[in-house]
Design a protein around this motif. Structure first.
Motif, PDB file in Angstrom:
ATOM      1  N   ALA A  32      14.040  69.851  39.715  1.00  0.00           N
ATOM      2  CA  ALA A  32      15.452  69.118  40.273  1.00  0.00           C
ATOM      3  C   ALA A  32      14.663  68.119  40.738  1.00  0.00           C
ATOM      4  O   ALA A  32      14.334  67.564  41.355  1.00  0.00           O
ATOM      5  CB  ALA A  32      15.613  69.910  41.440  1.00  0.00           C
ATOM      6  N   ALA A  33      15.697  67.020  39.481  1.00  0.00           N
ATOM      7  CA  ALA A  33      14.679  65.618  39.933  1.00  0.00           C
ATOM      8  C   ALA A  33      15.086  64.752  40.423  1.00  0.00           C
ATOM      9  O   ALA A  33      16.515  65.112  41.227  1.00  0.00           O
ATOM     10  CB  ALA A  33      14.644  64.740  38.431  1.00  0.00           C
ATOM     11  N   THR A  34      14.317  63.916  41.498  1.00  0.00           N
ATOM     12  CA  THR A  34      15.247  62.750  42.209  1.00  0.00           C
ATOM     13  C   THR A  34      15.408  61.659  41.589  1.00  0.00           C
ATOM     14  O   THR A  34      15.362  61.859  40.931  1.00  0.00           O
ATOM     15  CB  THR A  34      14.166  62.747  43.856  1.00  0.00           C
ATOM     16  N   ALA A  35      16.503  61.166  42.612  1.00  0.00           N
ATOM     17  CA  ALA A  35      16.552  59.824  42.280  1.00  0.00           C
ATOM     18  C   ALA A  35      15.796  58.424  42.068  1.00  0.00           C
ATOM     19  O   ALA A  35      15.422  58.411  40.324  1.00  0.00           O
ATOM     20  CB  ALA A  35      17.448  59.385  42.701  1.00  0.00           C
ATOM     21  N   LYS A  36      14.780  59.074  41.594  1.00  0.00           N
ATOM     22  CA  LYS A  36      13.626  58.039  41.921  1.00  0.00           C
ATOM     23  C   LYS A  36      12.905  58.139  39.957  1.00  0.00           C
ATOM     24  O   LYS A  36      12.413  58.193  39.073  1.00  0.00           O
ATOM     25  CB  LYS A  36      12.685  58.614  42.800  1.00  0.00           C
ATOM     26  N   GLN A  37      12.591  60.091  40.338  1.00  0.00           N
ATOM     27  CA  GLN A  37      12.132  60.366  39.032  1.00  0.00           C
ATOM     28  C   GLN A  37      12.885  60.283  38.142  1.00  0.00           C
ATOM     29  O   GLN A  37      12.871  59.744  37.099  1.00  0.00           O
ATOM     30  CB  GLN A  37      12.108  62.099  39.031  1.00  0.00           C
ATOM     31  N   THR A  38      14.395  60.390  38.445  1.00  0.00           N
ATOM     32  CA  THR A  38      15.508  60.059  36.994  1.00  0.00           C
ATOM     33  C   THR A  38      15.324  58.585  37.067  1.00  0.00           C
ATOM     34  O   THR A  38      15.108  58.564  35.375  1.00  0.00           O
ATOM     35  CB  THR A  38      16.535  60.114  37.242  1.00  0.00           C
ATOM     36  N   ALA A  39      14.934  57.917  37.493  1.00  0.00           N
ATOM     37  CA  ALA A  39      14.821  56.403  37.520  1.00  0.00           C
ATOM     38  C   ALA A  39      13.560  56.520  36.617  1.00  0.00           C
ATOM     39  O   ALA A  39      13.981  54.937  35.537  1.00  0.00           O
ATOM     40  CB  ALA A  39      15.060  55.688  38.671  1.00  0.00           C
ATOM     41  N   CYS A  40      12.833  56.817  37.017  1.00  0.00           N
ATOM     42  CA  CYS A  40      11.344  56.629  35.712  1.00  0.00           C
ATOM     43  C   CYS A  40      11.534  57.335  34.356  1.00  0.00           C
ATOM     44  O   CYS A  40      10.963  56.767  33.360  1.00  0.00           O
ATOM     45  CB  CYS A  40      10.323  57.730  36.826  1.00  0.00           C
ATOM     46  N   ALA A  41      12.279  58.038  34.526  1.00  0.00           N
ATOM     47  CA  ALA A  41      12.717  58.646  33.339  1.00  0.00           C
ATOM     48  C   ALA A  41      12.817  57.305  32.217  1.00  0.00           C
ATOM     49  O   ALA A  41      12.543  57.554  31.676  1.00  0.00           O
ATOM     50  CB  ALA A  41      13.352  60.499  32.880  1.00  0.00           C
ATOM     51  N   HIS A  42      14.116  56.630  33.104  1.00  0.00           N
ATOM     52  CA  HIS A  42      15.357  56.273  31.971  1.00  0.00           C
ATOM     53  C   HIS A  42      14.486  54.523  32.492  1.00  0.00           C
ATOM     54  O   HIS A  42      14.224  53.984  31.134  1.00  0.00           O
ATOM     55  CB  HIS A  42      16.350  55.952  33.216  1.00  0.00           C
ATOM     56  N   LEU A  43      13.502  54.608  33.460  1.00  0.00           N
ATOM     57  CA  LEU A  43      12.944  52.878  32.851  1.00  0.00           C
ATOM     58  C   LEU A  43      11.478  53.225  32.070  1.00  0.00           C
ATOM     59  O   LEU A  43      11.430  51.987  30.431  1.00  0.00           O
ATOM     60  CB  LEU A  43      12.529  53.000  34.424  1.00  0.00           C
ATOM     61  N   ALA A  44      10.927  54.082  31.958  1.00  0.00           N
ATOM     62  CA  ALA A  44      10.491  55.029  30.429  1.00  0.00           C
ATOM     63  C   ALA A  44      10.732  54.559  29.273  1.00  0.00           C
ATOM     64  O   ALA A  44      10.588  54.044  28.233  1.00  0.00           O
ATOM     65  CB  ALA A  44       9.811  56.165  30.602  1.00  0.00           C
ATOM     66  N   CYS A  45      12.347  54.710  28.721  1.00  0.00           N
ATOM     67  CA  CYS A  45      13.072  54.912  27.544  1.00  0.00           C
ATOM     68  C   CYS A  45      13.231  53.297  27.555  1.00  0.00           C
ATOM     69  O   CYS A  45      12.945  52.682  26.548  1.00  0.00           O
ATOM     70  CB  CYS A  45      14.537  55.369  28.168  1.00  0.00           C
ATOM     71  N   ALA A  46      13.446  52.348  28.314  1.00  0.00           N
ATOM     72  CA  ALA A  46      14.101  51.211  28.245  1.00  0.00           C
ATOM     73  C   ALA A  46      12.967  50.026  27.849  1.00  0.00           C
ATOM     74  O   ALA A  46      12.709  50.029  27.439  1.00  0.00           O
ATOM     75  CB  ALA A  46      14.640  50.507  29.447  1.00  0.00           C
ATOM     76  N   ALA A  47      11.577  50.867  29.072  1.00  0.00           N
ATOM     77  CA  ALA A  47      10.778  49.745  28.168  1.00  0.00           C
ATOM     78  C   ALA A  47      10.000  49.593  27.147  1.00  0.00           C
ATOM     79  O   ALA A  47      10.086  49.124  26.126  1.00  0.00           O
ATOM     80  CB  ALA A  47       9.659  49.485  29.249  1.00  0.00           C
ATOM     81  N   ARG A  48       9.991  50.977  26.701  1.00  0.00           N
ATOM     82  CA  ARG A  48      10.009  51.750  24.765  1.00  0.00           C
ATOM     83  C   ARG A  48      10.817  50.905  24.291  1.00  0.00           C
ATOM     84  O   ARG A  48      10.421  50.339  22.844  1.00  0.00           O
ATOM     85  CB  ARG A  48       9.354  52.976  24.898  1.00  0.00           C
ATOM     86  N   LEU A  49      12.368  51.236  24.399  1.00  0.00           N
ATOM     87  CA  LEU A  49      13.037  50.813  23.100  1.00  0.00           C
ATOM     88  C   LEU A  49      12.770  48.882  23.846  1.00  0.00           C
ATOM     89  O   LEU A  49      13.456  48.263  22.802  1.00  0.00           O
ATOM     90  CB  LEU A  49      14.194  51.509  23.527  1.00  0.00           C
TER      91      LEU A  49
END
Ligand code: SF4
Ligand code: SF4
Length: 378
Positions: free
Chosen positions: A325-342
Motif C-alpha cells: 500500500a504505497a504512500t504518497a512519497k513512494q508513489t512520487a518516487c515511482a513517478h519521478l523514476a519515470c520522469a527522470a528516465r524519459l
C-alpha cells in the motif's frame, strides 16, 4: 528523524578495500558522532547507478542519498542525476537531499552530508496535502474540440482515401456508442463517423505499431507528429508508408492539412509549470503529495505513453498487487523514476495525464524533466 544515507558507487575501489573502508567507517572515532546507519551500496560504475536505486532508497525511508564516484562519469549519467535532483526539488524535496560527489568521499564529506540531512529533518511528504490546487492552475484539463466543418473535412478525406484504395484504414478519433475514441475506419460508412478533435489522449501514434504492416492514414496533431519522429528514431516498427492528415501542423510535414487547427492540451502547460515553480518549497510538497495521494496505481499513465517507460520499474515494485500500500512519497518516487528516465524522450503529448482517472498532472513532471535536460545540454 532517521538520517539514513546511502553512499553509492566507489566505482574504482576493489571490494576488499570497500569492506575495509566500511569497517573503518564504523569504528572510526571521528565518525562515532555520525549516524550509524550509513549504508554503502557498491556498483560497478557510474552507469550502474540506476536512478531507481536512489529513488528506492527514498521510497523506503532514506532522508538523503549521496552518490559518489571516483571514475569518469559519462555526461548522460551525470545529467540524469542532475535532472532527478531538480525533479525532487520541483515536487518539494530539498535539492540537498541528493548529494552528487565526484571523487571518493572521505569521512568529512560523509559526516557533513549526514549532518546536513539531519538538519533538514524528515522529508515529510505527506504532511497536510492540499487538494484541489491543480484545478486552480491555468489550463489544466483543457480538452481539444473541433468544429463540425473540420470533422466533415476529415470524413471527406477519409472516404476519398478509402474509396481510391490509397489506404486500407484511417486511424483517427471516432464516435463510438457514447464517447469519442481512437478508431480505424475501414469503410466509407465508418469514415463518416470520424471526428476531428477528441481529447488529447491517447496519442494516436501509440496505436501505429498495431497496424505496422498496413497501408494506413493517420490524423496527426503536433504531439502525434513529434511521437512518430521519436518512435522512428528509436527504431520502433511503424507503417512504412503513412499518409499523414495534419491538424495544426506545418503543411510540409503532412500529406494533407485539415482546415482548422485543434487546440491541444499542453499549450498552457508551460504556464502551469512556471506557476508551480514560483510556489515556495512547502507549497510544492503539499501540492504534489496531494496529487500522488490520489494515485491508485492503475498503470493507465504508463500504458498511455508512447514510450511506455519500462517493465520491472519502481512502480511495479510498489504496486498494490505486489502486496504494497504505497504512500504518497513512494508513489512520487515511482513517478519521478519515470520522469527522470524519459527526460529527453518525452514529447509532452500529455497522454499520461489524460489517461489518469485521478487527473494527476504527470505531464508537468515530464515537462520539467525535459526543461532541465535542455538547460544542461545547451
Ligand atoms: S511521458 Fe511524455 S510522451 Fe509519455 S504520455 Fe506523458 S507526456 Fe506523452
Ligand atoms: S494513471 Fe493516474 S492513478 Fe493511474 S497510475 Fe498513473 S498517476 Fe496513478
Amino acid at each position: 528523524v532517521t538520517a539514513q544515507t546511502i553512499a553509492a558507487s566507489y566505482a574504482t575501489v576493489p571490494a576488499e578495500s570497500l569492506r575495509a573502508y566500511a569497517r573503518t567507517a564504523r569504528t572510526s572515532p571521528f565518525l562515532s558522532a555520525a549516524p550509524a546507519n550509513i549504508r554503502l551500496v557498491q556498483t560497478t560504475a557510474i552507469g550502474g547507478i540506476d536512478i531507481q536505486k536512489i529513488l528506492t532508497a527514498f521510497a523506503h525511508g532514506a532522508e538523503g542519498v549521496m552518490v559518489a564516484w571516483t571514475g569518469r562519469a559519462t555526461v548522460t549519467n551525470k545529467q540524469r542525476l542532475l535532472v532527478l535532483r531538480e525533479l525532487l526539488n520541483f515536487v518539494g524535496c530539498e535539492r540537498e537531499r541528493l548529494a552528487i560527489v565526484t571523487g571518493a568521499p572521505d569521512e568529512t564529506t560523509e559526516f557533513a552530508f549526514s549532518e546536513q540531512v539531519r538538519r533538514l529533518g524528515a522529508w515529510d511528504f505527506a504532511a497536510q496535502p492540499v487538494f484541489g490546487l491543480n484545478e486552480a492552475l491555468p489550463g489544466h484539463g483543457v480538452s481539444a474540440h473541433a468544429s463540425t466543418a473540420a470533422s466533415r473535412a476529415l470524413q471527406n478525406v477519409a472516404v476519398e482515401l478509402l474509396r481510391s484504395g490509397r489506404v486500407n484504414g484511417v486511424l483517427a478519433w471516432g464516435q463510438a456508442a457514447r464517447e469519442i475514441q481512437p478508431t480505424i475506419a475501414r469503410t466509407a460508412e465508418q469514415a463518416r463517423r470520424l471526428f476531428a478533435g477528441g481529447r488529447g489522449y491517447p496519442n494516436l501514434a501509440t496505436l501505429l505499431e498495431t497496424v505496422a504492416e498496413e497501408n494506413v492514414a493517420v490524423v496527426v496533431r503536433p504531439a502525434e507528429l513529434a511521437c512518430i519522429d521519436a518512435l522512428r528514431e528509436e527504431g520502433i516498427h511503424l507503417p512504412e508508408h503513412l499518409f499523414l492528415i495534419g491538424q495544426g501542423v506545418p503543411k510540409d510535414r503532412c500529406d494533407i492539412v485539415l482546415p482548422e487547427p485543434v487546440a491541444m492540451p499542453g499549450v498552457l502547460g508551460s504556464e502551469e509549470l512556471a506557476a508551480i515553480e514560483r510556489w515556495p518549497l512547502e507549497d510544492r510538497a503539499s501540492f504534489w503529495s496531494a496529487q500522488f495521494a490520489q494515485c491508485v496505481q492503475c498503470d493507465g499513465c504508463r500504458s498511455a505513453c508512447p514510450f511506455q517507460c519500462y517493465t520491472n520499474c519502481l512502480g511495479d515494485a510498489l504496486a498494490p498487487h505486489n502486496g504494497h500500500a504505497a504512500t504518497a512519497k513512494q508513489t512520487a518516487c515511482a513517478h519521478l523514476a519515470c520522469a527522470a528516465r524519459l527526460a529527453g524522450h518525452c514529447v509532452e503529448c500529455e497522454s499520461c495525464s489524460g489517461a489518469c482517472p485521478q487527473a494527476v498532472p504527470l505531464y508537468l513532471l515530464h515537462q520539467k524533466a525535459n526543461q532541465v535536460l535542455a538547460t544542461l545540454t545547451r
